[in-house]
Design a protein around this motif. Structure first.
Motif, mmCIF file in Angstrom:
data_model
loop_
_atom_site.group_PDB
_atom_site.id
_atom_site.type_symbol
_atom_site.label_atom_id
_atom_site.label_comp_id
_atom_site.label_asym_id
_atom_site.label_seq_id
_atom_site.Cartn_x
_atom_site.Cartn_y
_atom_site.Cartn_z
ATOM 1 N N ALA A 85 0.824 -1.204 0.000
ATOM 2 C CA ALA A 85 0.000 0.000 0.000
ATOM 3 C C ALA A 85 0.862 1.260 0.000
ATOM 4 C CB ALA A 85 -0.914 -0.005 1.216
ATOM 5 N N ILE A 86 0.364 2.297 -0.679
ATOM 6 C CA ILE A 86 1.059 3.586 -0.745
ATOM 7 C C ILE A 86 0.075 4.685 -0.382
ATOM 8 C CG2 ILE A 86 2.332 5.220 -2.175
ATOM 9 C CD1 ILE A 86 3.172 3.035 -3.953
ATOM 10 N N ALA A 87 0.529 5.637 0.438
ATOM 11 C CA ALA A 87 -0.266 6.813 0.782
ATOM 12 C C ALA A 87 0.208 7.998 -0.055
ATOM 13 C CB ALA A 87 -0.129 7.135 2.264
ATOM 14 N N PHE A 88 -0.737 8.898 -0.366
ATOM 15 C CA PHE A 88 -0.407 10.081 -1.160
ATOM 16 C C PHE A 88 -0.637 11.377 -0.403
ATOM 17 C CE2 PHE A 88 -1.299 6.607 -4.000
ATOM 18 C CZ PHE A 88 -0.167 6.611 -4.793
ATOM 19 N N ASN A 89 -1.254 11.294 0.763
ATOM 20 C CA ASN A 89 -1.152 12.349 1.768
ATOM 21 C C ASN A 89 -1.338 11.688 3.117
ATOM 22 O OD1 ASN A 89 -3.847 12.614 2.914
ATOM 23 N ND2 ASN A 89 -4.484 13.642 1.031
ATOM 24 N N SER A 90 -1.103 12.424 4.173
ATOM 25 C CA SER A 90 -1.098 11.834 5.513
ATOM 26 C C SER A 90 -2.390 12.030 6.286
ATOM 27 C CB SER A 90 0.063 12.428 6.336
ATOM 28 O OG SER A 90 1.301 12.174 5.726
ATOM 29 N N PHE B 24 -4.393 -10.744 -15.335
ATOM 30 C CA PHE B 24 -5.641 -11.075 -14.644
ATOM 31 C C PHE B 24 -6.569 -9.870 -14.497
ATOM 32 C CE2 PHE B 24 -2.471 -14.189 -13.115
ATOM 33 C CZ PHE B 24 -3.064 -15.333 -13.635
ATOM 34 N N ASP B 25 -6.316 -8.846 -15.306
ATOM 35 C CA ASP B 25 -7.197 -7.678 -15.412
ATOM 36 C C ASP B 25 -7.426 -7.023 -14.048
ATOM 37 O OD1 ASP B 25 -8.518 -5.946 -17.075
ATOM 38 O OD2 ASP B 25 -10.429 -6.994 -16.963
ATOM 39 N N LYS B 26 -6.346 -6.801 -13.327
ATOM 40 C CA LYS B 26 -6.405 -6.173 -12.006
ATOM 41 C C LYS B 26 -6.787 -4.707 -12.147
ATOM 42 C CE LYS B 26 -5.217 -5.540 -7.564
ATOM 43 N NZ LYS B 26 -5.894 -6.172 -6.421
ATOM 44 N N GLU B 27 -7.786 -4.273 -11.379
ATOM 45 C CA GLU B 27 -8.166 -2.867 -11.348
ATOM 46 C C GLU B 27 -7.469 -2.193 -10.167
ATOM 47 O OE1 GLU B 27 -12.377 -2.368 -11.312
ATOM 48 O OE2 GLU B 27 -12.635 -3.027 -13.379
ATOM 49 N N TYR B 28 -6.690 -1.164 -10.463
ATOM 50 C CA TYR B 28 -5.988 -0.454 -9.402
ATOM 51 C C TYR B 28 -5.624 0.937 -9.908
ATOM 52 C CZ TYR B 28 -1.637 -1.618 -11.910
ATOM 53 O OH TYR B 28 -0.639 -1.744 -12.855
ATOM 54 N N TYR B 29 -5.208 1.783 -8.965
ATOM 55 C CA TYR B 29 -4.822 3.155 -9.285
ATOM 56 C C TYR B 29 -3.309 3.323 -9.186
ATOM 57 C CZ TYR B 29 -9.725 4.585 -8.829
ATOM 58 O OH TYR B 29 -11.074 4.726 -8.995
ATOM 59 N N HIS B 30 -2.765 4.161 -10.072
ATOM 60 C CA HIS B 30 -1.361 4.561 -9.924
ATOM 61 C C HIS B 30 -1.200 5.505 -8.741
ATOM 62 C CE1 HIS B 30 0.241 2.716 -13.508
ATOM 63 N NE2 HIS B 30 -0.639 3.318 -14.278
ATOM 64 N N ASN B 31 -2.176 6.391 -8.542
ATOM 65 C CA ASN B 31 -2.099 7.343 -7.441
ATOM 66 C C ASN B 31 -3.488 7.863 -7.127
ATOM 67 O OD1 ASN B 31 -2.588 9.723 -9.226
ATOM 68 N ND2 ASN B 31 -0.572 9.203 -10.009
ATOM 69 N N ILE B 32 -3.617 8.464 -5.964
ATOM 70 C CA ILE B 32 -4.845 9.122 -5.521
ATOM 71 C C ILE B 32 -4.487 10.550 -5.132
ATOM 72 C CG2 ILE B 32 -6.653 9.203 -3.771
ATOM 73 C CD1 ILE B 32 -7.129 6.895 -5.547
ATOM 74 N N PHE B 33 -5.231 11.504 -5.654
ATOM 75 C CA PHE B 33 -4.980 12.910 -5.336
ATOM 76 C C PHE B 33 -6.231 13.450 -4.657
ATOM 77 C CE2 PHE B 33 -3.931 17.362 -7.114
ATOM 78 C CZ PHE B 33 -3.130 17.635 -6.023
ATOM 79 N N ASP B 34 -6.173 13.545 -3.325
ATOM 80 C CA ASP B 34 -7.351 13.938 -2.541
ATOM 81 C C ASP B 34 -7.329 15.434 -2.291
ATOM 82 O OD1 ASP B 34 -9.610 13.976 -1.022
ATOM 83 O OD2 ASP B 34 -8.614 13.299 0.810
#
Length: 853
Positions: free
Chosen positions: A775-780, A816-826
């Motif tokens: 898992a990766i966070a893009f803000n705290s 396997f057609d994984k759905e995921y995001y490169h990043n999230i910008f909240d």
């Protein structure tokens, strides 16, 4: 001219640049070999500015060959990060255009702006690339990519606190050769690569290569009105007009005009052409190479998806906030809904604009309110620059450069190298932040950057000592322009920032062998002097900012060969990154410079070719005292006077100071009485300041390449990083306690088996690759700004004829057609109404044919 060292010298001509583990497993024939030790190819690298055997080089490096990229169906620098333990190279957030965020061992930089120097330095053939924007390099006719982990700088180029990536192209040579490579695949993917090497004479050689890549995007832009009718919810469309495919607005009474699928356009597609040529002359004891390249990228914007919508200016019951009880919303989205969207279109900006698929969006990069519209009390004040935005839906990169490299053998032991280059980059970034056909927020930016670099270097090699002494000189001029339209604040801002940057450095490093070839002692030092003069003007702020610093870095290390095939090593090194400033202030209080970064890194490592050279194992542990980091402190603050800092604009928010240079705003609570002087009942704007904070990083890395039986190839790598920072500890506002953009775990593995096929006159090799990132966070501060762990698989079956000059491959990425995001910008963390996510591509099949001559 590169001089091949004898094996004994090559083994010891190591410059301990950062320590880490050796090379990732090679699954294709290596680009160069030293003396053969058996089953595994011996890789030659030049990261120390001398040719050395990778396994004997006590250096933080992973080397990936062109054959590896081909076998794994990779064609961009982003893919490299999947193979390197404790590294993450990802497509940047959509507003940054086609840029890459590069992190190694928890240290890097996600912002494309020229206000920052990258934490990971990028090079092409030793020529430094200062600009992260436009750095998703097409891997064109490469020989290999070398990734150095940890602080760099005591042997070459720009100082880099996190690591360095050097893309090395194939050189012109005396043997004629040519190739053509064609790929067709999903989304009408059509890639053509071709190149040739031709000797013009016994001493003059020419190499030319080119590429053309095109494909439709994997995310569909839907006509909102059409989609609402198709979904059986026509009331949600109100009177909002349908769009025609050209991007204009049709009459609402005309009904949907986009066809049965409601698709107007796509995002995430490619349209890239690139050309590179090199001319090399070899004289007696010297050579000179001139290279020129040009890239024209007119691709679509990267795919971007609205993940959540939290309209501002409403209370918890959904009623708009009206602190003065005049019947008009205090501000935010509520004001636009009340005075603009509902009267004109019969709709509000809310969750109706969330689609049910990662691969669809309503973002048009347009504002349906015509320019010059006057709606009292709103953003639309009749000015010609308010409303009517229609951004071209493309992310442009034009990249041109030329370089000269001269090598001279001065004596038997002493050589001189000169690298000099020029680069000109123009790139654009656009963002429809609200993910809707409404103009809630649109951003357009452009960067025009040119740079000159000169790097002279002397190398001395003997039985006792290998010494490198050099300098680095860099000069650049750049301009960024940006247009930010945020009607719900309301804000219209046009900024022009001019940069005049320079960097000077001298460095020296020696590897000493006082008791023979087995023991090496490394000592190195570097002096850096950096200056950035910035003229900043966004209308409200017109001033000059000067960011300057100098620093001395050093390195010390030991390495010892336990046996001919096993090396252990350790090092201590410092790293430094120049200071920066906030390039996106909304008011003068936010235009604050920040001091440089500093780090002290320790490492111990093991490299071994074991079991009669059938298994390569590299292990390293590291600890970095990140003494001073440049950390974004996001939030919001009230619109102030510009001089005293007092809040001056009434509104429906409360200004809350959370620390030194940090603040946020919350909604006015029911019954809470406005008090402008106390920051209660004010209007707030987003804020991102940059502060210096300490931290520590520790981790372990392991890489393995195994050939247990003929034809079977198994490789794996894994990394663990733990990042500790005081601002993440014991803070009730912190939701994500991991540092941004840094996964705790990374891993990859691949299995391939070459099956002889005499009846087909060749062999067939099936291959499966697995890539993992925790898992990766893009803000705290917000839970949604975090993507879960992901496992992605690629598969490929390749036929190669016995002569090795023809191959056909069929494969699939994201098997396997994984759905995921490169990043999230909240953006809700900045008081804005939405959260964006950048979806990765779905499963894509392809067929590839390659012929060499």
């Amino acid at each position: 001219m590169k001089t091949k060292l004898p094996l004994g010298l090559s083994r010891r001509a190591s410059v301990l640049l950062s320590a880490s583990v050796g090379a990732l497993a090679m699954t294709a024939p290596a680009f160069a070999q030293d003396e053969d030790r058996g089953g595994l190819d011996q890789i030659t690298v030049t990261a120390t500015r001398s040719e050395t055997n990778l396994q004997d080089t006590p250096l933080a490096i992973t080397a990936v060959t062109a054959g590896d990229f081909e076998a794994r169906a990779m064609d961009s620098i982003e893919d490299v990060g999947r193979l390197v333990p404790n590294a993450s190279f990802e497509q940047a957030q959509v507003a940054f255009g086609r840029a890459v965020t590069a992190y190694i061992r928890g240290i890097g930089q996600y912002d494309f702006n020229l206000a920052f120097e990258p934490g990971v330095a990028f090079y092409v053939d030793d020529q430094y690339y200062a600009l992260l924007a436009g750095s998703v390099f097409d891997l064109l006719d490469i020989e290999r990519v070398e990734v150095l982990r940890g602080p760099q700088g005591t042997t070459f180029g720009r100082n880099a606190i996190g690591g360095a990536v050097n893309i090395i192209a194939k050189e012109p040579g005396p043997e004629p050769e040519a190739y053509i490579d064609a790929t067709y695949g999903a989304f009408n993917r059509t890639d053509i690569r071709a190149g040739f090497n031709y000797p013009l004479s016994d001493s003059l050689f020419l190499r030319v290569s080119g590429v053309s890549k095109s494909r439709k995007g994997y995310q569909d832009l839907l006509d909102f009105r059409c989609a609402m009718f198709q979904n059986g919810t026509p009331a949600l469309a109100g009177d909002f007009p349908s769009l025609d495919p050209s991007g204009g607005f049709a009459n609402a009474s005309a009904g949907p005009t986009s066809g049965d699928d409601c698709v107007l356009d796509t995002y995430g597609g490619q349209d890239v052409q690139a050309l590179r040529g090199s001319l090399k002359y070899e004289g007696a004891g010297w050579d000179i190479t001139f290279t020129a390249d040009y890239t024209n990228d007119q691709s679509e914007p990267v795919a971007d998806k609205q993940v959540q919508i939290v309209p501002t200016g409403y209370d918890s019951m959904g009623n708009f906030l009206d602190s003065d009880m005049n019947g008009i919303a205090d501000g935010g989205i509520a004001l636009l809904d009340q005075l603009v969207y509902e009267p004109l279109f019969g709709i509000s900006y809310d969750e109706r604009f969330l689609t049910d698929s990662l691969y669809t969006t309503y973002a048009t990069y347009a504002d349906p309110i015509p320019a010059g519209t006057d709606i009292p009390g709103t953003y639309y004040n009749g000015s010609g620059d308010r409303g009517g935005a229609q951004l071209p839906r493309e992310a442009v990169i034009e990249n041109f450069g030329f370089a000269t490299k001269v090598n001279v053998d001065l004596t038997e032991n002493l050589s001189f190298t000169l690298n000099a280059g020029y680069r000109d980059v123009f790139t654009t970034g656009i963002n429809d932040t609200d993910g809707s056909p409404l103009g809630v927020q649109t951003v357009k930016s452009e960067i025009d950057h040119e740079q000159w670099t000169v790097e002279p270097r002397f190398n001395y090699n003997s039985d006792f000592m290998d010494l490198t002494v050099g300098g680095f000189f860099y000069s650049s001029k750049g301009q960024t322009t940006s247009n930010v339209s945020i009607p719900f604040i309301p804000l219209q801002q046009n900024a022009v920032i001019d940069f005049d940057s320079s960097a000077k450095a001298v460095f020296a490093q020696g590897v000493f062998r006082p008791v023979g070839p087995r023991l090496g002692v490394t000592l190195g030092a570097r002096y850096s002097d950096d200056e950035k003069i910035v003229d900043f003007n966004n209308g409200a702020i017109d001033t000059q900012v000067v960011v300057e610093s100098d620093n001395i870095d050093w390195r010390a290390g030991l390495d010892y060969q336990l046996t001919e095939v096993v090396t252990v090593y350790g090092s201590v090194a410092t790293g430094y990154r120049p200071g920066a400033f906030n390039p996106r202030p909304f008011q003068a209080s936010q235009l604050i410079a920040v001091d440089p970064e500093e780090a002290l890194s320790y490492e111990l490592g093991f490299k071994g070719d074991l079991f009669e050279n059938t298994m390569r194992v590299n292990i390293a542990g590291f600890y970095t005292d990140y003494k001073q980091r440049i950390t974004p402190a996001g939030g919001a603050e009230c619109i102030d006077s510009g001089t005293t800092g007092d809040c001056v604009v009434p509104g429906s928010q409360v200004y809350v100071v959370t620390g030194e240079n940090t603040s946020t705003c919350r909604d006015l609570a029911p019954g809470e009485m406005p008090n402008l002087a106390a920051g209660i009942g004010v209007t707030c704007i987003p804020k991102t300041n940059y502060i210096n904070t300490p931290g520590t990083v520790k981790g372990i890395e392991a890489e393995m390449d195994w050939r247990p039986v003929d034809g079977l190839m198994i490789n794996a790598s894994g990394g663990w990083t733990q990042f500790d920072a005081p601002e993440l500890d014991n803070n009730p506002a912190i939701v994500n306690t991991d540092p941004v953009y840094v996964p705790e775990w990374t891993g990859s593995a691949g299995v391939a088996y070459e099956i002889p096929a005499p009846a087909l006159g060749g062999s067939i090799t099936p291959r499966v690759d697995w890539f993992y990132q925790s898992a990766i966070a893009f803000n705290s501060t917000t839970a949604i700004a975090r993507i879960p762990s992901q496992s992605v698989f690629n598969g490929r079956i390749t036929y190669v004829n016995d002569d090795g000059d023809f191959q056909v491959a069929f494969g699939a990425t994201n098997l396997f057609d994984k759905e995921y995001y490169h990043n999230i910008f909240d953006l809700t963390a900045f008081g804005q109404p939405g959260t964006e996510g950048q979806p990765a591509a779905p499963r894509e099949w392809y067929i590839q044919v390659k012929k060499s001559f």
